[in-house]
Design a protein around this motif. Structure first.
Motif, PDB file in Angstrom:
ATOM      1  N   GLY A 183      50.923  29.901  26.142  1.00  0.00           N
ATOM      2  CA  GLY A 183      49.688  29.189  26.457  1.00  0.00           C
ATOM      3  C   GLY A 183      49.577  28.858  27.936  1.00  0.00           C
ATOM      4  N   VAL A 184      50.687  28.401  28.543  1.00  0.00           N
ATOM      5  CA  VAL A 184      50.690  28.074  29.969  1.00  0.00           C
ATOM      6  C   VAL A 184      50.412  29.321  30.815  1.00  0.00           C
ATOM      7  N   VAL A 185      51.080  30.411  30.491  1.00  0.00           N
ATOM      8  CA  VAL A 185      50.878  31.663  31.231  1.00  0.00           C
ATOM      9  C   VAL A 185      49.439  32.151  31.076  1.00  0.00           C
ATOM     10  N   THR A 186      48.914  32.079  29.860  1.00  0.00           N
ATOM     11  CA  THR A 186      47.543  32.513  29.607  1.00  0.00           C
ATOM     12  C   THR A 186      46.546  31.653  30.376  1.00  0.00           C
ATOM     13  N   GLY A 187      46.799  30.342  30.421  1.00  0.00           N
ATOM     14  CA  GLY A 187      45.927  29.448  31.189  1.00  0.00           C
ATOM     15  C   GLY A 187      45.877  29.829  32.655  1.00  0.00           C
ATOM     16  N   PHE A 188      47.030  30.208  33.217  1.00  0.00           N
ATOM     17  CA  PHE A 188      47.087  30.636  34.618  1.00  0.00           C
ATOM     18  C   PHE A 188      46.272  31.914  34.832  1.00  0.00           C
ATOM     19  N   ILE A 189      46.442  32.883  33.914  1.00  0.00           N
ATOM     20  CA  ILE A 189      45.708  34.147  34.028  1.00  0.00           C
ATOM     21  C   ILE A 189      44.205  33.914  33.887  1.00  0.00           C
ATOM     22  N   LEU A 190      43.813  33.032  32.972  1.00  0.00           N
ATOM     23  CA  LEU A 190      42.391  32.699  32.806  1.00  0.00           C
ATOM     24  C   LEU A 190      41.816  32.100  34.084  1.00  0.00           C
ATOM     25  N   PHE A 191      42.599  31.211  34.708  1.00  0.00           N
ATOM     26  CA  PHE A 191      42.154  30.591  35.952  1.00  0.00           C
ATOM     27  C   PHE A 191      42.005  31.627  37.063  1.00  0.00           C
ATOM     28  N   GLU A 192      43.006  32.479  37.211  1.00  0.00           N
ATOM     29  CA  GLU A 192      42.960  33.512  38.241  1.00  0.00           C
ATOM     30  C   GLU A 192      41.808  34.482  38.005  1.00  0.00           C
ATOM     31  N   HIS A 193      41.576  34.811  36.746  1.00  0.00           N
ATOM     32  CA  HIS A 193      40.479  35.732  36.432  1.00  0.00           C
ATOM     33  C   HIS A 193      39.128  35.119  36.813  1.00  0.00           C
ATOM     34  N   LYS A 194      38.918  33.862  36.487  1.00  0.00           N
ATOM     35  CA  LYS A 194      37.649  33.198  36.816  1.00  0.00           C
ATOM     36  C   LYS A 194      37.522  32.969  38.316  1.00  0.00           C
ATOM     37  N   ASN A 195      38.665  32.832  38.990  1.00  0.00           N
ATOM     38  CA  ASN A 195      38.667  32.669  40.444  1.00  0.00           C
ATOM     39  C   ASN A 195      38.203  33.951  41.134  1.00  0.00           C
ATOM     40  N   ASN A 196      38.511  35.109  40.475  1.00  0.00           N
ATOM     41  CA  ASN A 196      38.004  36.420  40.902  1.00  0.00           C
ATOM     42  C   ASN A 196      38.364  36.777  42.349  1.00  0.00           C
ATOM     43  N   SER A 197      39.568  36.403  42.773  1.00  0.00           N
ATOM     44  CA  SER A 197      39.982  36.700  44.145  1.00  0.00           C
ATOM     45  C   SER A 197      40.753  38.015  44.258  1.00  0.00           C
ATOM     46  N   ASN A 198      41.204  38.547  43.102  1.00  0.00           N
ATOM     47  CA  ASN A 198      42.006  39.768  43.123  1.00  0.00           C
ATOM     48  C   ASN A 198      41.623  40.603  41.901  1.00  0.00           C
ATOM     49  N   PRO A 199      41.139  41.831  42.097  1.00  0.00           N
ATOM     50  CA  PRO A 199      40.686  42.646  40.965  1.00  0.00           C
ATOM     51  C   PRO A 199      41.790  42.971  39.966  1.00  0.00           C
ATOM     52  N   PHE A 200      43.046  42.996  40.430  1.00  0.00           N
ATOM     53  CA  PHE A 200      44.132  43.344  39.518  1.00  0.00           C
ATOM     54  C   PHE A 200      44.431  42.233  38.520  1.00  0.00           C
ATOM     55  N   THR A 201      43.846  41.053  38.738  1.00  0.00           N
ATOM     56  CA  THR A 201      43.916  40.014  37.715  1.00  0.00           C
ATOM     57  C   THR A 201      43.233  40.496  36.446  1.00  0.00           C
ATOM     58  N   ARG A 202      42.153  41.281  36.624  1.00  0.00           N
ATOM     59  CA  ARG A 202      41.436  41.814  35.469  1.00  0.00           C
ATOM     60  C   ARG A 202      42.315  42.760  34.659  1.00  0.00           C
ATOM     61  N   LEU A 203      43.169  43.518  35.352  1.00  0.00           N
ATOM     62  CA  LEU A 203      44.085  44.433  34.663  1.00  0.00           C
ATOM     63  C   LEU A 203      45.075  43.641  33.810  1.00  0.00           C
ATOM     64  N   ILE A 204      45.667  42.604  34.387  1.00  0.00           N
ATOM     65  CA  ILE A 204      46.630  41.770  33.655  1.00  0.00           C
ATOM     66  C   ILE A 204      45.929  41.055  32.505  1.00  0.00           C
ATOM     67  N   TYR A 205      44.742  40.534  32.785  1.00  0.00           N
ATOM     68  CA  TYR A 205      43.945  39.856  31.756  1.00  0.00           C
ATOM     69  C   TYR A 205      43.658  40.817  30.600  1.00  0.00           C
ATOM     70  N   ALA A 206      43.290  42.047  30.924  1.00  0.00           N
ATOM     71  CA  ALA A 206      42.971  43.035  29.894  1.00  0.00           C
ATOM     72  C   ALA A 206      44.207  43.387  29.067  1.00  0.00           C
ATOM     73  N   GLU A 207      45.367  43.483  29.718  1.00  0.00           N
ATOM     74  CA  GLU A 207      46.603  43.758  28.979  1.00  0.00           C
ATOM     75  C   GLU A 207      46.891  42.648  27.979  1.00  0.00           C
ATOM     76  N   LEU A 208      46.806  41.395  28.438  1.00  0.00           N
ATOM     77  CA  LEU A 208      47.039  40.270  27.533  1.00  0.00           C
ATOM     78  C   LEU A 208      46.001  40.242  26.412  1.00  0.00           C
ATOM     79  N   ALA A 209      44.755  40.546  26.752  1.00  0.00           N
ATOM     80  CA  ALA A 209      43.700  40.569  25.736  1.00  0.00           C
ATOM     81  C   ALA A 209      44.005  41.611  24.664  1.00  0.00           C
ATOM     82  N   PHE A 210      44.528  42.757  25.080  1.00  0.00           N
ATOM     83  CA  PHE A 210      44.900  43.793  24.115  1.00  0.00           C
ATOM     84  C   PHE A 210      46.041  43.305  23.229  1.00  0.00           C
ATOM     85  N   TYR A 211      47.090  42.741  23.836  1.00  0.00           N
ATOM     86  CA  TYR A 211      48.235  42.268  23.060  1.00  0.00           C
ATOM     87  C   TYR A 211      47.818  41.188  22.060  1.00  0.00           C
TER      88      TYR A 211
END
Length: 379
Positions: free
Chosen positions: A322-350
């Motif tokens: 949950g803590v790790v996911t919260g960090f990824i959600l924050f980074e994704h919404k911050n939208n400062s690095n496109p590769f956050t979307r890749l990590i977010y998508a991997e977690l979403a798949f899992y």
């Protein structure tokens, strides 16, 4: 997570197979507490990060290399895509020569892909599944800057899918394709209904072709699945059992496990990727798999957490994830690095297929995430 875990739980309780039994209290409690704790922890961690960032000015990470700023973003995307394609195809060709076969071209060999592994090398063969997702990031970047797709972005989508077909791996194919679609969606890409239908038909068609090439007969599968209604068609039976039986396997473990493994199963990726596992070849034998049937070995996301510590392990796992996911959600919404979307998508798949396996005690999962984090840092 709700779709994969709770949805899968509901499908399992339909009990369409004779392998399904009544669940223990431990099984019910594990799924209930995990989802509640995961959902609560991820929301809290995201909110805490948001408040901290508002209070102080954000500064660039000391660990971020920022090659996209030193060179061009186009150069970075191209070098990443081409490097992985060359690396994966080189590893694949090396394995094919060393093992003397390619799974797609074998005859009457149901488990050909299972034998197509060289220790250490195969991780790089399958690393290509990240490339379609990265190519979608690259395509979105080019579109934003008024550029058309180039040959590298097209190769980045096609070449990894070709490898997965040659490997006769349904998982590799579906992961690569769905990861690309997730990344495209997160990047703002909208699909028309006809496009969605076409993509779905293509995915199903290739999935069926790969299934046929795996040489598993309908009679063989029906004999294993033991459906209460023997007339149930295989296109319903197979996906149902690939979801439902995993939860029943978890239940069997809660009934039969007498000694917990104390964290060793969740540490398996660390022991494997560091080579420590090979110092004790009998490591896997010390912790047998509890399943409804010998052939049905897939399990849910929570299997190893319970195997290690029981219900406390489920709670700890829920908090950490949950803590790790919260960090990824924050980074994704911050939208400062496109590769956050890749990590977010991997977690979403899992999370979406959390009924399928213990993703986070699988070395390959951490191998892929490790490279994704590397790309994030390079940007």
């Amino acid at each position: 997570m709700a779709l994969g875990l709770l949805g899968g739980e509901g499908i399992s309780r339909l009990q369409l197979s004779r392998l399904s039994t009544e669940w223990t209290i431990s099984t019910w409690a594990s799924f209930f507490f995990f989802y509640f704790i995961f959902y609560l922890t991820s929301g809290l961690s995201e909110n805490i990060l948001r408040k901290r960032i508002h209070k102080k000015k954000e500064t660039p990470s000391a660990f971020t290399l920022g090659l996209a700023k030193r060179f061009s973003i186009t150069f970075l995307y191209r070098i990443i895509i081409l490097s992985i394609i060359v690396l994966s195809w080189s590893a694949f060709i090396f394995e094919a020569i060393k093992l003397g076969f390619v799974p797609l071209f074998t005859v009457d060999t149901p488990h050909a892909y299972s034998y197509f592994h060289l220790k250490g090398i195969h991780y790089f063969t399958t690393l290509a599944i990240l490339v379609p997702g990265i190519s979608m990031l690259y395509l979105e970047y080019r579109k934003t800057n008024g550029l058309r797709p180039d040959i590298i972005s097209i190769l980045g989508i096609i070449m990894p899918l070709v490898i997965s077909v040659l490997l006769v791996s349904r998982f590799q194919f579906m992961f690569a394709a769905i990861l690309a679609l997730f990344v495209a969606g997160l990047s703002g890409r909208k699909y028309n209904l006809w496009q969605i239908c076409l993509i779905f038909l293509l995915l199903v068609s290739v999935y069926v072709i790969i299934t046929i090439e795996r040489a598993h007969s309908v009679e063989y599968l029906n004999g294993i699945f033991e459906m209460k209604d023997p007339k149930t068609p295989i296109f319903i039976t197979q996906p149902y059992m690939y979801i439902a039986n995993n939860f029943d396997n978890f239940n069997v473990m809660t009934e039969k496990l007498t000694v917990h493994s104390g964290g060793l199963r969740m540490l398996y990726p660390f022991l494997t990727l560091t080579g420590l596992k090979f110092m004790n070849p009998d490591f896997g034998m010390a912790f047998p798999l509890f399943t409804t049937k010998e052939e049905l070995t897939t399990v849910t996301l929570l299997y190893d957490a319970w195997y290690d510590f029981g219900l406390p392990g489920i709670i700890i796992f829920g908090v950490i994830l949950g803590v790790v996911t919260g960090f990824i959600l924050f980074e994704h919404k911050n939208n400062s690095n496109p590769f956050t979307r890749l990590i977010y998508a991997e977690l979403a798949f899992y999370f979406s297929v959390s009924f399928f396996t213990t993703w986070f005690s699988n070395p390959a999962t951490w191998f892929y995430l490790g490279f994704s984090v590397l790309f994030y840092q390079l940007y």
